[in-house]
Scaffold this active site. Structure first.
Site, short mmCIF file in Angstrom:
data_model
loop_
_atom_site.label_atom_id
_atom_site.label_comp_id
_atom_site.label_asym_id
_atom_site.label_seq_id
_atom_site.Cartn_x
_atom_site.Cartn_y
_atom_site.Cartn_z
N TYR A 62 25.18 23.47 21.23
CA TYR A 62 26.16 23.18 20.18
C TYR A 62 26.19 24.30 19.16
O TYR A 62 25.17 24.88 18.80
CB TYR A 62 25.79 21.86 19.47
N ASP A 88 38.93 16.48 12.99
CA ASP A 88 38.73 17.91 12.76
C ASP A 88 39.99 18.75 12.64
O ASP A 88 40.17 19.50 11.69
CB ASP A 88 37.88 18.50 13.90
N TRP A 107 25.23 12.15 14.82
CA TRP A 107 26.42 12.28 13.96
C TRP A 107 26.55 11.02 13.10
O TRP A 107 26.34 9.90 13.59
CB TRP A 107 27.67 12.45 14.82
N GLU A 121 35.91 10.28 25.53
CA GLU A 121 35.94 10.57 24.09
C GLU A 121 37.26 10.09 23.48
O GLU A 121 37.28 9.52 22.40
CB GLU A 121 35.75 12.07 23.88
N TRP A 168 29.19 9.16 11.32
CA TRP A 168 30.01 7.94 11.54
C TRP A 168 29.92 7.44 12.96
O TRP A 168 30.04 6.24 13.21
CB TRP A 168 31.43 8.07 10.99
C1 GLC Z 1 34.10 15.53 16.65
C2 GLC Z 1 34.99 14.48 16.02
C3 GLC Z 1 34.19 13.68 15.00
C4 GLC Z 1 32.95 13.10 15.68
C5 GLC Z 1 32.16 14.16 16.43
C6 GLC Z 1 31.07 13.56 17.32
O1 GLC Z 1 33.69 16.48 15.74
O2 GLC Z 1 36.10 15.06 15.43
O3 GLC Z 1 34.95 12.66 14.44
O4 GLC Z 1 32.14 12.48 14.74
O5 GLC Z 1 33.00 14.90 17.26
O6 GLC Z 1 31.61 12.60 18.17
#
Ligand code: GLC
Length: 440
Positions: free
Chosen positions: A87, A171, A39, A401, A41
């Site tokens: 996923y 999200d 992912w 998380e 960020w």
């Molecule tokens: C969810 C979060 C997002 C993050 C992803 C992986 O989708 O909302 O911010 O990057 O999980 O952790």
């Protein structure tokens, strides 16, 4: 041994062990099964964590992310380096055409912020090839910032827009409720949620949210992922202050790197981008609310739902005295009566749900950015208390998380990579012990 029994040194080791466990070959998955790919960020935050002890590995994290960068400059929100069936939606739903399968949307560009820190750590450690590696990643970051301005601010508002709530990284934030309600729930893709098989459904976005999320994916896939066609077709389009602030801050970090790695034209280009974004952000201040607000580009209305995004401009802007006092008082107010802050939605909001994902819970990386912004704006004491509160929450509940602000309970996925990175970074920034620290 529980986290509570560990010494600081052990906990740092435990954080590193999570990063090692989530390593899939030079990139780090956010957590096993729930998020089994790279992912955007998440990896930028993780790279900053790695930079504390392994600059080479920190570079690798960013380099592997850039493998997913599109020819037009966009860095996608997910890079599907290796298959996984845990996923949804996987590569077949996105139907993009890059060399490596990727999603078709992006995420907050923390990348430029990470690159500066990784570079500085590499130079300090005397890592061979640091200059070449930074130089290549600097060009990748520059191309992605150009994409942002071109594709997501075509009308030169000085604000970049998201076309999907997933792009924001938050999200199911209440910030999207009004705009998302306009998006149809019909989909051509069959929805096969996997997340609720890993985590309690009461903590996750609702089914109806997912229908709308996938409706948007279907719409943009039908546009062939062409940015202009998507812009024209988008039923969801929000000029987001959180995204713009992170882009502006990352641009400032690139300006710093450009002194060594950029040409004269690139330095001018970056400072023009920076100025445009700062001006755009400054116009979103609402003194009567003591916060910044995003703009719904379809209705033309302010997004007035209070969420953490409203404080994110602090990472980029220098506030005046009146604004700084108002923002710090507002952030203190959001903490009142809570075990741990900052809540992503304040408890006085009717939308507040302390356990449901981005509708209240505390996220370590959000606190990382907000504390950074407070410190930049001279609010050192509040910054430190937020960092200490975050470190304390992780020490009590583990590398989860996210956290319930009313109880401190750790929720969502466990052994989470960016929480581990945040722990290492915030513990150092907070200085003294976070254990037992109260919410500000
Ligand atoms: C969810 C979060 C997002 C993050 C992803 C992986 O989708 O909302 O911010 O990057 O999980 O952790």
């Amino acid at each position: 041994m529980t986290m509570n029994d560990m010494t600081r040194f052990d906990r740092d080791e435990a954080a590193r062990a999570i990063l090692a466990r989530n390593d899939r070959g030079g990139y780090t998955v956010p957590t096993d099964r729930l998020y089994p790919f790279q992912w955007n960020w998440d990896s930028a935050f993780v790279a900053i964590g790695f930079a504390l002890f392994d600059a080479d590995r920190a570079y690798r994290e960013l380099e592997r992310l850039v493998e997913g960068q599109w020819d037009d400059g966009m860095i996608p929100h997910i890079v599907f380096h290796a298959p996984s069936d845990t996923y949804f939606p996987g590569p077949e739903v996105w139907g993009t055409r890059h060399r490596i399968p990727t999603s078709g949307i992006t995420q907050p560009p923390v990348f430029g912020m990470a690159l500066r820190q990784v570079h500085e750590a590499a130079v300090k450690a005397g890592l061979p090839q640091a200059q070449e590696r930074t130089s290549a990643l600097f060009q990748a970051a520059l191309r992605s910032h150009r994409w942002w301005l071109r594709a997501r601010d075509p009308d030169s508002l000085g604000l970049v827009a998201i076309l999907h709530p997933w792009e924001s990284g938050s999200d199911n934030s209440p910030a999207w409720d009004v705009a998302l309600a306009r998006v149809p729930t019909t989909t051509t893709t069959t929805i096969r949620r996997k997340d609720t098989g890993h985590v309690d459904a009461a903590m996750r976005p609702r089914d109806e949210d997912y229908q709308r999320f996938i409706h948007l994916v279907d719409t943009y896939r039908d546009c062939g992922w062409d940015p202009q066609r998507q812009w024209a077709a988008a039923p969801f389009k929000i000029a987001d202050v959180q995204m713009t602030a992170i882009l502006a801050r990352a641009t400032a970090d690139l300006m710093h790197l450009a002194e060594t790695f950029g040409s004269a034209e690139e330095r001018t280009e970056l400072s023009d981008i920076h100025r445009r974004l700062l001006d755009g952000l400054a116009r979103r201040w609402r003194p009567e609310l003591s916060r910044f607000v995003s703009l719904d580009l379809i209705s033309g209305e302010d997004v007035d739902a209070p969420t953490q995004a409203c404080f994110m401009p602090l990472v980029a802007l220098r506030l005046d005295d009146v604004q700084r006092k108002a923002v710090t008082a507002e952030i203190e107010r959001w903490h009142q009566g809570l075990i741990v802050g900052l809540p992503t939605t304040p408890s006085f909001s009717p939308a507040f749900e302390p356990k449901r994902y981005w509708r209240g819970p505390v996220w370590a990386v959000v606190n990382w950015l907000i504390a950074d912004g407070l410190r930049l704006n001279g609010a050192e004491d509040l910054a430190r208390r937020i960092e200490q509160g975050t470190v304390g929450a992780i020490e009590r509940a583990g590398f989860c998380e996210y956290f319930d602000p009313t109880t401190g309970e750790g929720l969502g996925g466990d052994a989470f990579s960016w929480t581990a990175a945040a722990y290492m970074v915030l513990r150092r920034r907070a200085g003294s012990s976070g254990a037992g620290a109260e919410a500000p």
